[in-house]
Design an enzyme around this catalytic site. Sequence first.
Site, mmCIF file in Angstrom:
data_model
loop_
_atom_site.group_PDB
_atom_site.id
_atom_site.type_symbol
_atom_site.label_atom_id
_atom_site.label_comp_id
_atom_site.label_asym_id
_atom_site.label_seq_id
_atom_site.Cartn_x
_atom_site.Cartn_y
_atom_site.Cartn_z
ATOM 1 N N LYS A 72 0.841 -1.212 0.000
ATOM 2 C CA LYS A 72 0.000 0.000 0.000
ATOM 3 C C LYS A 72 0.869 1.252 0.000
ATOM 4 C CE LYS A 72 -3.862 -2.407 2.123
ATOM 5 N NZ LYS A 72 -4.551 -2.825 3.367
ATOM 6 N N GLN A 116 -4.395 -1.348 9.718
ATOM 7 C CA GLN A 116 -4.403 -2.676 9.108
ATOM 8 C C GLN A 116 -5.040 -3.700 10.047
ATOM 9 O OE1 GLN A 116 -3.371 -3.398 5.868
ATOM 10 N NE2 GLN A 116 -4.214 -5.428 6.243
ATOM 11 N N ASP A 139 -10.626 3.487 4.177
ATOM 12 C CA ASP A 139 -10.961 2.061 4.078
ATOM 13 C C ASP A 139 -12.481 1.870 3.978
ATOM 14 O OD1 ASP A 139 -9.170 0.012 3.822
ATOM 15 O OD2 ASP A 139 -8.716 -0.156 5.963
#
Length: 307
Positions: A72, A116, A139
Amino acid sequence: MPLLRAFLLEDTHMTAHPPRIAQIIDGNDLSRQLRIEVTQRAAALRAKGHTPGLAVVLVGDNQASQVYVRNKVKACHESGLHSVLEQYPATMTEGELLARVEVLNNDPTIHGILVQLPLPAHIDAQKVIEAISPAKDVDGFHVASAGALMVGQPGFWPCTPYGCMKMLESIGYDLRGKHAVVIGRSNIVGKPMALMLLAKNATVTVCHSATKDLKTQTLQADVIVAAVGKRNVLTADMVKPGAVVIDVGMNRNDEGKLCGDVDFAGVSQVAGYITPVPGGVGPMTITMLLVNTIEAAEREAQARGLA
Ligand code: NAP
């Protein structure tokens, strides 16, 4: 069309009838195209002195997570976004993580925050997600983002189902009046996927582990999205000829190679379009994270009168 690559089947048994050739929706190709747009939008923001920034927070030493976060951050840098990776030991407390999120919420150089998952068991992941400012929730997991998607308000869409929608868009697929079957109902893939398809006027059926006779459902589908996490959940006998099949699953086969939920070799002989694993939904997920981060930075620039 550059996105579509004919897939010729290697099935020696099929001699009486030529095999149907499913067209592949190539997530790598589509990602490359979308990342060109992201790079241009990032450059336009930088020219105004407003560099888009993503903070990626990793707690613990989960090997797979380490690979994901590195990818990412790398993708951000390749597209001209500022990105910081904050890594903390598994002993980090929930309070310490919440405090870090608060600092990032108030950091003007950061427009998107990604924590994460999974987090260590002693940390309440939902509590941490809810601590992220909805304006930086790239997200799309915050309850405010989920609510916005449900009622059709602007917000951030979860990257994986958002990527699936882009894949359908890339083949010019009109969902109006089509029957879409989503297999899986998680908060990060199945449920938001169903809402996105519904918003495009598809008739949507959501299947899950308690669904009786999955095959009866999938055989009626014009579009099938498999998001289960089990190999061969969808086989050729479960697919209507010409259907579009999107494979979200990430599993390992007997040889340890990455594979999806769909029996690719078999379903390719029936489907009209299919996404491969690897090279399908996976790269799209990271790309949509970049898109969401750019979007967050553009909204902030607009709010500050820079746009
Ligand atoms: P999840 O939270 O475990 O959800 C799986 C869903 O599948 C659940 O809703 C479950 O039903 C349903 N299910 C389980 N067995 C089933 C069966 N036999 N028939 C029908 N439905 C069944 O998983 P997830 O986070 O949504 O992820 C799904 C898969 O996508 C995983 O392989 C994951 O690694 C992959 N994934 C890929 C990406 C990517 O970027 N490519 C991103 C995210 C996830 P219940 O709700 O009844 O338990």
